[in-house]
Write a protein that holds these residues in place. Structure first.
Motif, PDB file in Angstrom:
ATOM      1  N   LEU A  32      21.156  18.221  63.840  1.00 26.06           N
ATOM      2  CA  LEU A  32      20.413  17.285  64.681  1.00 26.06           C
ATOM      3  C   LEU A  32      19.967  16.058  63.890  1.00 26.06           C
ATOM      4  CD1 LEU A  32      18.224  19.712  66.838  1.00 26.06           C
ATOM      5  CD2 LEU A  32      20.509  18.803  67.292  1.00 26.06           C
ATOM      6  N   LEU A  33      19.556  16.246  62.646  1.00 25.34           N
ATOM      7  CA  LEU A  33      19.182  15.103  61.812  1.00 25.34           C
ATOM      8  C   LEU A  33      20.380  14.193  61.572  1.00 25.34           C
ATOM      9  CD1 LEU A  33      16.886  16.801  59.120  1.00 25.34           C
ATOM     10  CD2 LEU A  33      16.175  15.201  60.908  1.00 25.34           C
ATOM     11  N   GLU A  34      21.538  14.781  61.318  1.00 22.75           N
ATOM     12  CA  GLU A  34      22.738  13.973  61.090  1.00 22.75           C
ATOM     13  C   GLU A  34      23.098  13.173  62.332  1.00 22.75           C
ATOM     14  OE1 GLU A  34      25.770  16.606  59.720  1.00 22.75           O
ATOM     15  OE2 GLU A  34      24.988  16.678  57.661  1.00 22.75           O
ATOM     16  N   ASN A  35      22.953  13.770  63.506  1.00 24.87           N
ATOM     17  CA  ASN A  35      23.221  13.029  64.740  1.00 24.87           C
ATOM     18  C   ASN A  35      22.257  11.854  64.890  1.00 24.87           C
ATOM     19  OD1 ASN A  35      25.391  14.552  65.539  1.00 24.87           O
ATOM     20  ND2 ASN A  35      24.235  15.841  66.954  1.00 24.87           N
ATOM     21  N   ALA A  78      34.021  16.950  71.439  1.00 26.04           N
ATOM     22  CA  ALA A  78      33.739  15.636  72.009  1.00 26.04           C
ATOM     23  C   ALA A  78      32.870  14.877  71.009  1.00 26.04           C
ATOM     24  CB  ALA A  78      33.018  15.771  73.346  1.00 26.04           C
ATOM     25  N   THR A  79      33.326  13.727  70.562  1.00 24.58           N
ATOM     26  CA  THR A  79      32.607  12.993  69.527  1.00 24.58           C
ATOM     27  C   THR A  79      32.842  11.488  69.688  1.00 24.58           C
ATOM     28  OG1 THR A  79      32.357  12.661  67.137  1.00 24.58           O
ATOM     29  CG2 THR A  79      34.544  13.268  67.917  1.00 24.58           C
ATOM     30  N   SER A  80      31.884  10.711  69.249  1.00 26.62           N
ATOM     31  CA  SER A  80      32.024   9.255  69.258  1.00 26.62           C
ATOM     32  C   SER A  80      32.483   8.725  67.903  1.00 26.62           C
ATOM     33  CB  SER A  80      30.668   8.617  69.606  1.00 26.62           C
ATOM     34  OG  SER A  80      29.710   8.935  68.612  1.00 26.62           O
ATOM     35  N   LYS A  81      32.764   9.618  66.953  1.00 26.97           N
ATOM     36  CA  LYS A  81      32.951   9.197  65.564  1.00 26.97           C
ATOM     37  C   LYS A  81      34.407   9.217  65.107  1.00 26.97           C
ATOM     38  CE  LYS A  81      28.413  11.071  65.191  1.00 26.97           C
ATOM     39  NZ  LYS A  81      27.604  12.269  64.955  1.00 26.97           N
ATOM     40  N   LEU A  82      35.290   9.778  65.912  1.00 28.64           N
ATOM     41  CA  LEU A  82      36.717   9.801  65.585  1.00 28.64           C
ATOM     42  C   LEU A  82      37.521   9.390  66.812  1.00 28.64           C
ATOM     43  CD1 LEU A  82      37.231  13.140  63.605  1.00 28.64           C
ATOM     44  CD2 LEU A  82      37.075  10.848  62.674  1.00 28.64           C
ATOM     45  N   TYR A  94      28.040  11.105  59.260  1.00 33.59           N
ATOM     46  CA  TYR A  94      27.702  12.456  58.821  1.00 33.59           C
ATOM     47  C   TYR A  94      28.472  13.494  59.613  1.00 33.59           C
ATOM     48  CZ  TYR A  94      23.763  10.440  56.264  1.00 33.59           C
ATOM     49  OH  TYR A  94      22.984   9.715  55.397  1.00 33.59           O
ATOM     50  N   GLY A  95      28.474  13.352  60.924  1.00 29.59           N
ATOM     51  CA  GLY A  95      29.200  14.290  61.772  1.00 29.59           C
ATOM     52  C   GLY A  95      30.523  13.713  62.224  1.00 29.59           C
ATOM     53  N   PHE A  96      31.420  14.584  62.701  1.00 29.91           N
ATOM     54  CA  PHE A  96      32.716  14.072  63.181  1.00 29.91           C
ATOM     55  C   PHE A  96      33.488  15.103  63.985  1.00 29.91           C
ATOM     56  CE2 PHE A  96      33.019  15.587  58.827  1.00 29.91           C
ATOM     57  CZ  PHE A  96      34.030  16.522  58.882  1.00 29.91           C
ATOM     58  N   ARG A  97      33.095  16.382  63.964  1.00 31.17           N
ATOM     59  CA  ARG A  97      33.913  17.393  64.622  1.00 31.17           C
ATOM     60  C   ARG A  97      33.577  17.573  66.098  1.00 31.17           C
ATOM     61  NH1 ARG A  97      32.633  20.871  60.013  1.00 31.17           N
ATOM     62  NH2 ARG A  97      34.217  20.626  58.414  1.00 31.17           N
ATOM     63  N   GLY A  98      32.343  17.250  66.488  1.00 34.03           N
ATOM     64  CA  GLY A  98      31.944  17.438  67.873  1.00 34.03           C
ATOM     65  C   GLY A  98      31.701  18.879  68.238  1.00 34.03           C
ATOM     66  N   GLU A  99      31.366  19.729  67.270  1.00 34.19           N
ATOM     67  CA  GLU A  99      31.120  21.143  67.544  1.00 34.19           C
ATOM     68  C   GLU A  99      29.646  21.496  67.543  1.00 34.19           C
ATOM     69  OE1 GLU A  99      34.705  23.845  65.940  1.00 34.19           O
ATOM     70  OE2 GLU A  99      33.549  22.868  64.356  1.00 34.19           O
ATOM     71  N   ALA A 100      28.800  20.668  66.928  1.00 34.30           N
ATOM     72  CA  ALA A 100      27.420  21.075  66.675  1.00 34.30           C
ATOM     73  C   ALA A 100      26.641  21.324  67.963  1.00 34.30           C
ATOM     74  CB  ALA A 100      26.718  20.022  65.829  1.00 34.30           C
ATOM     75  N   LEU A 101      26.579  20.336  68.860  1.00 37.28           N
ATOM     76  CA  LEU A 101      25.730  20.485  70.043  1.00 37.28           C
ATOM     77  C   LEU A 101      26.181  21.620  70.965  1.00 37.28           C
ATOM     78  CD1 LEU A 101      24.767  16.818  70.980  1.00 37.28           C
ATOM     79  CD2 LEU A 101      23.462  18.523  69.707  1.00 37.28           C
TER      80      LEU A 101
END
Length: 613
Positions: A32-35, A78-82, A94-101
Motif C-alpha cells: 500500500l505504501l508503494e502504491n 491490472a496496472t497503470s505502470k506497464l 515500485y509496483g508493476f505486477r498488478g497483483e497486490a490489491l
C-alpha cells in the motif's frame, strides 16, 4: 470423462497469489505504501491496530482514481505502470505486477475509497470487498487521493492467521516497513498511529540527513559520514558508519537501489570488502546507501515480494561500491569515536600518568632498562613513506607541545598531515594506552593497535610502489586451470608479479609459481592460486596491488611485529607512534578492525565531575 485440468476460480487464484505476496501485515503495508508513492503522494498517513491483524489503513494525497479505475485495480494483473514487455526493463515505479490489491482483498475485509486529484472530479468512489467477493460500489464525498482499509487480515484463512507472530513482533515489522519507506523518500511526509502508541511524524520536504535524524535521532547521525561517487550510470550516495562504528547484525544496514529498499548479496559483500581492515570480524557497518543505475542494469522481478534484485553486471557494481566506500573511509578526518565515560568500569584501577619534561629524539635507541619487555627499533616506528610526518624538535619537546612542526611560513606551503586532529601528547598509562588531548576532550590510543595500523599501511605503500620482495620457493609449484580461468590469469600475470607472486605461463593451461611475498606462508600453492583467481574474477578482474592475498598476510605480520601491551615506550617513541598513526589513511582502526583510539569528550568529563546538571 471430464477434463482433469481446470481453470482455478478467481478467488482461489487470488488467494494463491496472496500466499506469495502477503506473508504478514507488514507485507500489506509495504504494497500500500508503494502504491501511494507511485501515485505521487506528498503525504502518507498510516493507522494500524493489533499489530495489523485488526486494521491496516493507508491514506494519501496522490493522484487518486475514477470509478472505472477503482474497479479495474482489483482485477489481477491490472496496472497503470506497464504497457508492453519492454517496460519490464525500464522500471522506475515500485509496483508493476498488478497483483497486490486483488491479493490483499481476497484475504481480508477490504474498503477502497478514492477520488481523482482533478478539479473536474467532484465525487469519489467507495468499493467494499470481503474475501475477494465484491459487496458494493458507491459514490462518496472524499478528499482527493486514496484511502485503503484492510481489516481482519486472513480471517478466511485461519491456518495462515494462526501462524502470525505476537502483536509486538508484527508491530515491529510494520514499523520497519514504514521506516524503509521514510528513508527512501525523505521528501514525502509520513504519519503513523499504532493503537494507543504516540504518533510518529516525519515532515515532508526533508533531505536525507534530516530524515535520518528524525527517525533515529541526532546521536545516530553523528556516527555517520557522507559518501558519494559516480562511474558512468552508477551513482552512490548516502551515509556510512565512521571507522570503528559497527553492529553485531546487519539490522542497521539500509540499502536502496533506484530508491527501492532491497536485499542483495552483491551489495552486502561489497560493503564488507569496502570496510576490509576497518571492521572487526563478525561485525557489520552501519549504512544508509542509495545506489542508482540505469533501470536496464537491474532486474527487480525475481522475487514475488520484490525484496531481492539482480544486477546484470554484478562484478562492476560490486567493485564500484567497494572502491567508493574505501575512498570515503580514507577521506574521513574527524575526531575519533567518542565513548561516554559512563561505559568505563567504575572498578578500573587508576594508574599514574607518565608526564615527562623532555622527549628523546626517536633516532636515539633506548637503553635496555627503559624497555624491559622488548626492544623497539626506530625503523619499526618510522612514518609511512607516502605521508611523511615532520621530525620532532631535537632540543626539548614538552609533553603539552603540539605534535607537529610549527605552522608553515608561506600560505602556499602544504599543511602537515601528522596532526590533523589537533592532538597533543600527555603521557602513557599502564604501558598500553597513549593519552592525548584534543579540542573535544581526551583521546586514548591503544599502542598495539596503532602500531599495527602504521606497519600495515607502510608495507602496503611499498607494495603499491612495487617495492615488495619475493621469496623463492624451495620447490616451484605448477598449477593447471580450466580454460576460462587460465585465460583470465594470463592477463593478470604482470599485476600479480608486482605484488611479489612469481608466476609464469608454463604451458597451454599450466602456470609455474616459483616465488611468493615473504609474508605469505602457504604450503598448498595451487590452492592459493585458485582462490586468488576466484576472488579476482568475482571483483571484475580489477587486480589491485593491495589485493586481499597480500592484505591479510600483511595484517597478520603487522600484528606479530607490532608493539604489545606492557611494552614500555619512551615518550619520544610514543610521540613518534602518534604522529605516524595520524599520518595513516585509516588511522581509526587496526588492520583487524579494532579501534585504535577512542575519545572522552569534555562534556562527558564535566558530567562525571558533576559540573553539569
Amino acid at each position: 470423462m471430464p477434463p482433469r485440468i481446470q481453470l482455478l476460480p478467481e478467488n482461489v487464484a487470488n488467494q494463491i497469489a496472496a500466499g506469495e505476496v502477503i506473508e504478514r501485515p507488514a507485507s500489506v503495508l509495504k504494497e500500500l505504501l508503494e502504491n501511494s508513492l507511485d501515485a505521487g503522494a506528498r503525504q502518507v498517513d498510516v493507522r494500524t491496530r493489533d499489530g495489523g491483524r485488526s486494521l491496516i489503513e493507508v491514506g494519501d494525497d496522490g493522484s487518486g482514481m475514477n470509478r472505472d479505475d477503482a474497479l479495474l485495480c482489483l482485477e489481477r494483473h491490472a496496472t497503470s505502470k506497464l504497457r508492453k514487455t519492454e517496460d519490464l526493463h525500464h522500471l522506475v515505479s515500485y509496483g508493476f505486477r498488478g497483483e497486490a490489491l486483488p491479493s490483499i482483498a481476497s484475504v481480508s475485509k477490504f474498503v477502497l475509497r478514492t477520488r481523482e486529484n482533478d478539479p473536474a472530479s467532484l465525487t469519489g468512489t467507495e468499493v467494499t470487498v470481503n474475501g475477494g467477493k465484491l459487496l458494493s460500489v458507491r459514490e462518496a464525498g472524499l478528499a482527493p487521493g486514496t484511502q485503503i482499509e484492510v481489516r481482519s487480515l486472513f480471517y478466511n484463512l485461519p491456518a495462515r492467521r494462526k501462524f502470525l507472530r505476537a502483536e509486538r513482533t508484527e508491530l515491529a515489522h510494520l514499523r520497519h516497513t514504514l521506516l524503509l519507506a521514510g528513508l527512501s523518500r525523505p521528501d514525502v511526509g509520513f504519519q503513523s498511529i499504532d493503537d494507543d502508541e504516540p504518533p510518529v511524524r516525519w515532515p515532508a520536504g526533508q533531505n536525507l540527513e534530516r530524515r535520518i535524524a528524525a527517525i533515529f535521532g541526532e546521536p545516530w547521525l553523528r556516527d555517520l559520514v557522507p559518501i558519494s561517487g559516480q562511474d558512468g550510470d552508477l551513482k552512490l550516495s548516502g551515509f556510512l558508519g565512521k571507522p570503528g562504528v559497527s553492529r553485531a547484525t546487519r539490522q542497521e544496514q539500509f540499502l536502496f537501489v533506484n530508491n527501492r529498499a532491497v536485499e542483495s548479496r552483491t551489495l552486502h559483500f561489497a560493503l564488507q570488502e569496502g570496510y576490509h581492515n576497518s571492521l572487526m570480524r563478525g561485525r557489520y557497518p552501519v549504512t544508509v546507501l542509495f545506489l542508482s543505475l540505469d533501470p536496464e542494469g537491474v532486474d527487480v522481478n525475481i522475487h514475488p515480494a520484490k525484496r531481492e534484485v539482480r544486477f546484470h553486471d554484478d562484478a562492476r557494481v560490486r567493485f564500484f561500491l567497494k572502491q567508493t566506500i574505501q575512498r570515503a573511509l580514507e577521506g574521513f578526518a574527524e575526531a575519533p569515536i567518542s565513548v561516554p565515560v559512563g561505559r568505563v568500569r567504575e572498578s578500573s584501577p587508576v594508574y599514574a600518568v607518565q608526564l615527562e619534561t623532555a622527549f628523546l629524539p626517536p633516532e636515539i635507541p633506548r637503553t635496555p632498562e627503559a624497555s624491559p619487555a622488548r626492544e623497539i627499533t626506530p625503523a619499526a616506528l618510522a612514518p609511512a613513506p607516502r605521508a611523511p610526518a615532520p621530525e620532532p624538535d631535537r632540543t626539548v619537546l614538552r609533553s603539552a607541545a603540539p605534535l607537529t612542526s610549527p605552522a608553515p611560513e608561506s600560505a602556499s606551503a602544504p599543511e602537515p598531515n601528522g596532526n590533523r586532529l589537533g592532538l597533543r601528547l600527555l603521557g602513557i598509562v599502564a604501558n598500553l594506552y597513549i593519552i592525548a588531548e584534543s579540542p573535544e576532550g581526551l583521546v586514548l590510543i591503544d599502542q598495539h593497535a596503532a602500531h599495527e595500523r602504521v606497519m600495515f599501511e607502510k608495507v602496503l605503500d611499498r607494495m603499491r610502489r612495487r617495492e615488495v620482495e619475493s621469496q623463492r620457493l624451495l620447490l616451484p609449484a605448477t598449477v593447471e586451470l580450466p580454460p576460462r580461468e587460465a585465460d583470465f590469469l594470463e592477463a593478470q600475470l604482470d599485476s600479480l608479479q608486482a605484488i611479489g607472486v612469481g608466476i609464469t605461463l608454463f604451458g597451454a593451461r599450466t602456470f609455474l609459481v616459483d616465488a611468493l611475498p615473504p609474508m605469505v606462508a602457504h604450503l598448498n600453492v595451487p590452492e592459493l592460486v585458485r582462490n586468488l583467481v576466484a576472488e579476482l574474477q568475482e571483483e571484475g578482474g580489477e587486480t589491485r596491488k593491495e589485493r586481499r592475498l597480500s592484505e591479510e598476510a600483511v595484517a597478520k605480520k603487522a600484528c606479530r611485529l607490532a608493539v604489545k601491551a606492557n611494552d614500555r615506550l619512551s615518550p619520544a617513541e610514543g610521540e613518534r607512534l602518534l604522529i605516524d598513526l595520524l599520518a595513516c589513511a585509516l588511522p581509526y582502526t587496526c588492520p583487524h578492525g579494532r579501534p585504535t583510539m577512542i575519545q572522552i569528550t569534555r562534556a562527558e568529563l564535566e558530567k562525571k565531575f558533576g559540573r553539569t546538571g
